[in-house]
Scaffold this motif. Structure first.
Motif, PDB file in Angstrom:
ATOM      1  N   ASP A 126     -18.129   2.634  59.717  1.00 57.39           N
ATOM      2  CA  ASP A 126     -19.456   3.074  60.151  1.00 57.39           C
ATOM      3  C   ASP A 126     -19.770   4.450  59.569  1.00 57.39           C
ATOM      4  N   HIS A 127     -18.852   5.385  59.709  1.00 51.77           N
ATOM      5  CA  HIS A 127     -19.061   6.747  59.189  1.00 51.77           C
ATOM      6  C   HIS A 127     -19.121   6.750  57.660  1.00 51.77           C
ATOM      7  N   HIS A 128     -18.301   5.920  57.027  1.00 53.32           N
ATOM      8  CA  HIS A 128     -18.270   5.820  55.566  1.00 53.32           C
ATOM      9  C   HIS A 128     -19.620   5.332  55.035  1.00 53.32           C
ATOM     10  N   TYR A 129     -20.126   4.252  55.619  1.00 51.79           N
ATOM     11  CA  TYR A 129     -21.443   3.744  55.193  1.00 51.79           C
ATOM     12  C   TYR A 129     -22.542   4.763  55.487  1.00 51.79           C
ATOM     13  N   GLN A 130     -22.465   5.418  56.647  1.00 48.12           N
ATOM     14  CA  GLN A 130     -23.514   6.376  57.006  1.00 48.12           C
ATOM     15  C   GLN A 130     -23.586   7.518  56.001  1.00 48.12           C
ATOM     16  N   ALA A 131     -22.439   7.984  55.531  1.00 50.09           N
ATOM     17  CA  ALA A 131     -22.432   9.068  54.530  1.00 50.09           C
ATOM     18  C   ALA A 131     -23.125   8.623  53.247  1.00 50.09           C
ATOM     19  N   GLN A 132     -22.957   7.365  52.865  1.00 52.22           N
ATOM     20  CA  GLN A 132     -23.634   6.842  51.675  1.00 52.22           C
ATOM     21  C   GLN A 132     -25.137   6.691  51.924  1.00 52.22           C
ATOM     22  N   ILE A 133     -25.473   6.156  53.073  1.00 54.38           N
ATOM     23  CA  ILE A 133     -26.877   5.944  53.432  1.00 54.38           C
ATOM     24  C   ILE A 133     -27.624   7.266  53.440  1.00 54.38           C
ATOM     25  N   ASP A 134     -26.986   8.304  53.961  1.00 58.40           N
ATOM     26  CA  ASP A 134     -27.615   9.622  54.038  1.00 58.40           C
ATOM     27  C   ASP A 134     -27.956  10.198  52.660  1.00 58.40           C
ATOM     28  N   LYS A 135     -27.253   9.765  51.623  1.00 61.24           N
ATOM     29  CA  LYS A 135     -27.501  10.273  50.273  1.00 61.24           C
ATOM     30  C   LYS A 135     -28.644   9.544  49.561  1.00 61.24           C
ATOM     31  N   LEU A 136     -29.097   8.427  50.126  1.00 59.31           N
ATOM     32  CA  LEU A 136     -30.108   7.599  49.472  1.00 59.31           C
ATOM     33  C   LEU A 136     -31.421   7.644  50.242  1.00 59.31           C
ATOM     34  N   GLU A 137     -32.503   7.842  49.548  1.00 58.91           N
ATOM     35  CA  GLU A 137     -33.834   7.872  50.164  1.00 58.91           C
ATOM     36  C   GLU A 137     -34.298   6.445  50.447  1.00 58.91           C
ATOM     37  N   PRO A 138     -34.864   6.196  51.622  1.00 53.81           N
ATOM     38  CA  PRO A 138     -35.326   4.837  51.949  1.00 53.81           C
ATOM     39  C   PRO A 138     -36.335   4.291  50.941  1.00 53.81           C
ATOM     40  N   ASN A 139     -37.206   5.147  50.457  1.00 58.17           N
ATOM     41  CA  ASN A 139     -38.234   4.696  49.520  1.00 58.17           C
ATOM     42  C   ASN A 139     -37.979   5.200  48.105  1.00 58.17           C
ATOM     43  N   GLY A 140     -36.765   5.662  47.865  1.00 60.79           N
ATOM     44  CA  GLY A 140     -36.422   6.218  46.560  1.00 60.79           C
ATOM     45  C   GLY A 140     -35.960   5.159  45.586  1.00 60.79           C
ATOM     46  N   GLU A 141     -35.411   5.638  44.500  1.00 61.56           N
ATOM     47  CA  GLU A 141     -34.968   4.771  43.402  1.00 61.56           C
ATOM     48  C   GLU A 141     -33.966   3.709  43.857  1.00 61.56           C
ATOM     49  N   HIS A 142     -33.120   4.057  44.814  1.00 60.49           N
ATOM     50  CA  HIS A 142     -32.084   3.136  45.285  1.00 60.49           C
ATOM     51  C   HIS A 142     -32.350   2.674  46.724  1.00 60.49           C
ATOM     52  N   GLY A 143     -33.623   2.594  47.087  1.00 59.88           N
ATOM     53  CA  GLY A 143     -34.000   2.216  48.448  1.00 59.88           C
ATOM     54  C   GLY A 143     -33.517   0.843  48.859  1.00 59.88           C
ATOM     55  N   GLU A 144     -33.550  -0.119  47.938  1.00 61.72           N
ATOM     56  CA  GLU A 144     -33.094  -1.471  48.284  1.00 61.72           C
ATOM     57  C   GLU A 144     -31.582  -1.510  48.481  1.00 61.72           C
ATOM     58  N   LEU A 145     -30.876  -0.754  47.658  1.00 61.68           N
ATOM     59  CA  LEU A 145     -29.430  -0.652  47.851  1.00 61.68           C
ATOM     60  C   LEU A 145     -29.128   0.016  49.190  1.00 61.68           C
ATOM     61  N   ARG A 146     -29.880   1.042  49.513  1.00 61.32           N
ATOM     62  CA  ARG A 146     -29.712   1.727  50.798  1.00 61.32           C
ATOM     63  C   ARG A 146     -29.879   0.731  51.946  1.00 61.32           C
ATOM     64  N   GLN A 147     -30.899  -0.121  51.864  1.00 64.35           N
ATOM     65  CA  GLN A 147     -31.135  -1.103  52.930  1.00 64.35           C
ATOM     66  C   GLN A 147     -29.985  -2.093  53.020  1.00 64.35           C
ATOM     67  N   LEU A 148     -29.437  -2.476  51.894  1.00 65.97           N
ATOM     68  CA  LEU A 148     -28.277  -3.361  51.895  1.00 65.97           C
ATOM     69  C   LEU A 148     -27.108  -2.713  52.635  1.00 65.97           C
ATOM     70  N   LEU A 149     -26.888  -1.420  52.376  1.00 67.35           N
ATOM     71  CA  LEU A 149     -25.817  -0.689  53.067  1.00 67.35           C
ATOM     72  C   LEU A 149     -26.100  -0.573  54.563  1.00 67.35           C
ATOM     73  N   VAL A 150     -27.358  -0.335  54.921  1.00 66.16           N
ATOM     74  CA  VAL A 150     -27.745  -0.270  56.338  1.00 66.16           C
ATOM     75  C   VAL A 150     -27.438  -1.601  57.022  1.00 66.16           C
ATOM     76  N   ASP A 151     -27.777  -2.695  56.355  1.00 63.37           N
ATOM     77  CA  ASP A 151     -27.540  -4.023  56.939  1.00 63.37           C
ATOM     78  C   ASP A 151     -26.045  -4.305  57.101  1.00 63.37           C
ATOM     79  N   CYS A 152     -25.255  -3.954  56.088  1.00 67.96           N
ATOM     80  CA  CYS A 152     -23.802  -4.143  56.191  1.00 67.96           C
ATOM     81  C   CYS A 152     -23.233  -3.265  57.303  1.00 67.96           C
ATOM     82  N   GLN A 153     -23.721  -2.031  57.379  1.00 69.08           N
ATOM     83  CA  GLN A 153     -23.246  -1.109  58.413  1.00 69.08           C
ATOM     84  C   GLN A 153     -23.504  -1.685  59.811  1.00 69.08           C
ATOM     85  N   ALA A 154     -24.651  -2.296  59.998  1.00 62.36           N
ATOM     86  CA  ALA A 154     -24.972  -2.868  61.311  1.00 62.36           C
ATOM     87  C   ALA A 154     -23.965  -3.953  61.696  1.00 62.36           C
ATOM     88  N   ASP A 155     -23.558  -4.767  60.734  1.00 65.16           N
ATOM     89  CA  ASP A 155     -22.529  -5.773  61.012  1.00 65.16           C
ATOM     90  C   ASP A 155     -21.207  -5.105  61.410  1.00 65.16           C
TER      91      ASP A 155
END
Length: 196
Positions: A126-155
């Protein structure tokens, strides 16, 4: 954090793959390293559950492990779809063995040890994914990747909470020491997987 259905992870990965922005070779080095560690970790998680299933005969533990193994395997599949093989860790056999041992050893000691182990692993993840998510902007260049990480983190948070609810009581003594060892081992594995 609410649980995101696995279908959401799969839909996000399909959108991500169809995006013109998907080219791992153009990602920053830190992002490739993080995804390499994610892949290694998800492969290790699959092996944790396989280790549990190879040893435990407890019906509750086996049901728990089978359910969560399926999710972890889908995470591996998603990451393998977005991270080309040449960018993955070369130490995957090591992480698979380490994962199996991390699952099998507590399975010898009983359900409480299994659930406490998963609690420790998933708290780290959870903390590992959160650190990655925090580095990515939701609407930025890697926003879709960020959402993928958010979804995996929720699982992963769901796995942690499910395990924590089954531990029954405070974790103390040797079990607390084991959880510490699992977290330290996870941290070391991420450090190495980012680089190799």
């Amino acid at each position: 954090m609410s649980r995101v259905p696995l279908q959401a992870v799969q839909q996000t990965s399909r959108r991500f793959l169809s995006s013109a922005r998907f080219t791992a070779s153009s990602w920053p080095d830190w992002l490739v390293a993080e995804l390499r560690s994610d892949h290694a970790g998800e492969c290790g998680a699959v092996m944790i559950y396989r280790g549990i299933l190879s040893i435990s005969r407890d019906k509750e533990v086996r049901s728990f492990a089978i359910e969560h193994l399926e999710t972890e395997q889908k995470h591996v599949n998603v990451i393998e779809t977005i991270l080309p093989e040449e960018y993955r860790t070369r130490l995957l056999p090591v992480w698979r063995v380490a994962g199996w041992i991390t699952g099998a050893l507590p399975a010898f000691l009983g359900p409480r040890w299994v659930f406490a182990t998963i609690d420790a692993v998933e708290t780290f993840v959870d903390h590992h994914y959160q650190a990655q998510i925090d580095k990515l902007e939701p609407n930025g260049e890697h926003g879709e990747l960020r959402q993928l990480l958010v979804d995996c983190q929720a699982d992963e948070v769901h796995h942690r909470d499910d395990a924590r609810n089954r531990v029954c009581g405070d974790v103390q003594g040797l079990l607390k020491g084991w959880q510490w060892l699992v977290r330290v081992g996870s941290d070391a594995a991420v450090f190495i997987a980012r680089r190799v």
